[in-house]
Scaffold this active site. Structure first.
Site, mmCIF file in Angstrom:
data_model
loop_
_atom_site.group_PDB
_atom_site.id
_atom_site.type_symbol
_atom_site.label_atom_id
_atom_site.label_comp_id
_atom_site.label_asym_id
_atom_site.label_seq_id
_atom_site.Cartn_x
_atom_site.Cartn_y
_atom_site.Cartn_z
ATOM 1 N N ASP A 73 0.977 -1.234 -0.205
ATOM 2 C CA ASP A 73 0.177 -0.100 -0.049
ATOM 3 C C ASP A 73 0.983 1.185 0.014
ATOM 4 O O ASP A 73 1.390 1.768 1.105
ATOM 5 C CB ASP A 73 -0.836 -0.193 1.189
ATOM 6 N N ASP A 117 9.627 0.546 4.416
ATOM 7 C CA ASP A 117 9.455 1.867 3.860
ATOM 8 C C ASP A 117 10.728 2.576 4.009
ATOM 9 O O ASP A 117 11.640 2.206 4.659
ATOM 10 C CB ASP A 117 8.424 2.412 4.899
ATOM 11 N N ASN A 145 -1.390 -2.440 6.811
ATOM 12 C CA ASN A 145 -0.439 -1.587 6.067
ATOM 13 C C ASN A 145 -1.197 -0.375 6.056
ATOM 14 O O ASN A 145 -0.379 0.659 5.109
ATOM 15 C CB ASN A 145 -0.120 -2.297 4.942
ATOM 16 N N ASP A 146 -2.133 0.238 6.823
ATOM 17 C CA ASP A 146 -2.568 1.804 6.477
ATOM 18 C C ASP A 146 -1.684 2.610 7.350
ATOM 19 O O ASP A 146 -1.646 3.893 7.265
ATOM 20 C CB ASP A 146 -3.906 1.715 7.076
ATOM 21 N N THR A 161 7.741 2.596 -0.913
ATOM 22 C CA THR A 161 7.926 1.028 -0.261
ATOM 23 C C THR A 161 8.721 0.142 -1.152
ATOM 24 O O THR A 161 8.746 -0.223 -2.264
ATOM 25 C CB THR A 161 6.562 0.569 0.156
#
Lengths: 172, 139
Positions: A73, A117, A145-146, A161
Site C-alpha cells: 500500500d 518503507d 499496512n495503513d 516501499t
C-alpha cells in the site's frame, strides 16, 4: 612424401592392431558419462541449496501486478530512484517493517516478504500500488499496512516501499 | 538383524525430520509475527526491546518467565498455544545466548494457554520492576 606416407601407414596399422573400435567407444562413453555425472553432483547440490530461498522470477518489478507486491500500500521504490530491494538516495530504510507472504506464480511457492518503507523525504508520488492482500485492521497492527512504517528511522516522512525477500514460507 | 537396523534408521530419520520441521515452523512464525519489529537477528530497533543476549534474563524469575507470554505481542498473537510455546522456546534458544539460566524449563502449550488469558495492560513499568527484582535477587 613417400617417407611420410609409409610412416603414417605404419603408425595407423600399429594403432589398429593394438586397440579395438569397441574399446574406443567404451572409453569415450565412460568419459562422457562419468565426466557428466561427477562434477554435476556437488555443483547441483550447491545450486539446490542456494535456490531454496531464491524464487524463479517473471514480471516487471516496477509494475504493481508483480508478485512480490501482493500486500503493498504505497509507492514502489523502483519508480522512485531505488529498487524493490533498496531505497532511493537520500532516504533511510526503516528497520521496523510489516511482513507477509506472497504467492509466486512462476514456481508455485509462497515467500515471506518484508515491506520496508523508505523514509526521510516527502511522498515519491510515482507508481502508486494498493493491493492489500492479507491486510488486517489496525487492531492487528503487525499486519496492518495503513499505518506509516517509518518507525525507528530519523525521519517519519514516508517516501516509498520496498519488497525484500525474507525466505520461503513454511507449509505443513 | 539388518531389517531391525534399517527400521531403526528410518525411525530416527523420521524424528529428525519432525524436529527440523518444528524449528522451521518456529522460525517462520518469528518472521511473520515478531521480526517486523524485533528485526531478523533479534537486535530490536528504537524503542523495540532487544532479544539478542537479553531475553534469557527474564527466565530468572517466575514473574519474568510469565512476562514473556503475557506481553501483548505474544498473548494476543494469532498463534495457537502449542505454536506460541514452540515459538517462545525457539526465541530463547536462538537469541538468549549466555543470558539463559541453566535451570530454565521450556514453555509448554498448556502453560502458555493459561498465562495468555491474563495479557498485560501496562507493560513498560511492570517490565522494569521484574528486571529490578531479578537484579536485586542476584546481588
Amino acid at each position: 612424401m613417400k617417407l611420410f606416407d609409409s610412416l603414417f601407414e605404419k603408425r595407423t596399422r600399429q594403432l589398429a592392431q593394438c586397440s579395438s573400435r569397441r574399446g574406443l567407444l567404451k572409453s569415450l562413453g565412460g568419459l562422457l558419462v562419468g565426466g557428466a555425472a561427477i562434477p554435476l553432483l556437488p555443483v547441483a547440490r550447491a545450486a539446490a541449496a542456494e535456490g531454496a530461498a531464491r524464487p524463479l522470477e517473471e514480471g516487471d518489478p516496477n509494475s504493481c501486478d508483480y508478485w512480490r507486491y501482493c500486500a503493498v500500500d504505497g509507492f514502489l521504490c523502483g519508480c522512485c530512484g531505488g529498487s524493490m530491494n533498496t531505497c532511493p538516495p537520500g532516504t533511510e530504510m526503516s528497520p521496523i517493517t510489516w511482513i507477509g507472504t506472497c504467492h509466486n506464480p512462476v514456481d508455485g511457492r509462497h515467500y515471506v516478504i518484508s515491506y520496508n518503507d523508505c523514509c526521510g523525504k516527502s511522498s515519491c508520488g510515482a507508481c502508486l500500488c494498493v493491493r492489500d492482500e492479507g491486510d488486517r485492521p489496525p487492531y492487528r497492527p503487525d499486519k496492518a499496512n495503513d499505518i506509516s512504517w517509518c518507525l525507528g528511522t530519523r525521519s517519519a516522512a514516508y517516501h516509498c516501499t520496498t519488497a525484500v525477500l525474507v525466505g520461503v514460507a513454511f507449509e505443513e | 538383524m539388518r531389517p531391525l537396523f534399517f527400521t531403526l534408521g528410518l525411525m530416527l530419520a523420521g524424528t529428525a525430520a519432525t524436529a527440523d520441521d518444528d524449528v522451521r515452523r518456529a522460525h517462520y512464525n518469528y518472521q511473520m509475527f515478531c521480526q517486523g519489529c524485533h528485526t531478523p537477528d533479534g537486535s530490536g530497533a528504537g524503542d523495540v526491546p532487544r532479544l539478542k543476549g537479553q531475553v534469557g534474563v527474564f527466565l530468572n524469575s517466575q514473574a519474568g518467565q510469565e512476562f514473556l507470554v503475557r506481553v501483548p505481542g505474544a498473548a494476543t498473537s494469532a498463534l495457537d498455544n502449542e505454536q506460541l510455546a514452540e515459538l517462545l522456546n525457539w526465541i530463547v534458544r536462538e537469541f538468549a545466548g549466555a543470558s539463559i539460566p541453566a535451570n530454565w524449563r521450556p514453555y509448554s502449550g498448556r502453560e502458555v494457554g493459561a498465562l495468555r488469558k491474563q495479557p498485560l495492560k501496562e507493560v513498560i513499568r511492570y517490565r522494569g520492576q521484574i528486571l529490578a527484582d531479578i537484579a536485586r535477587a542476584r546481588h
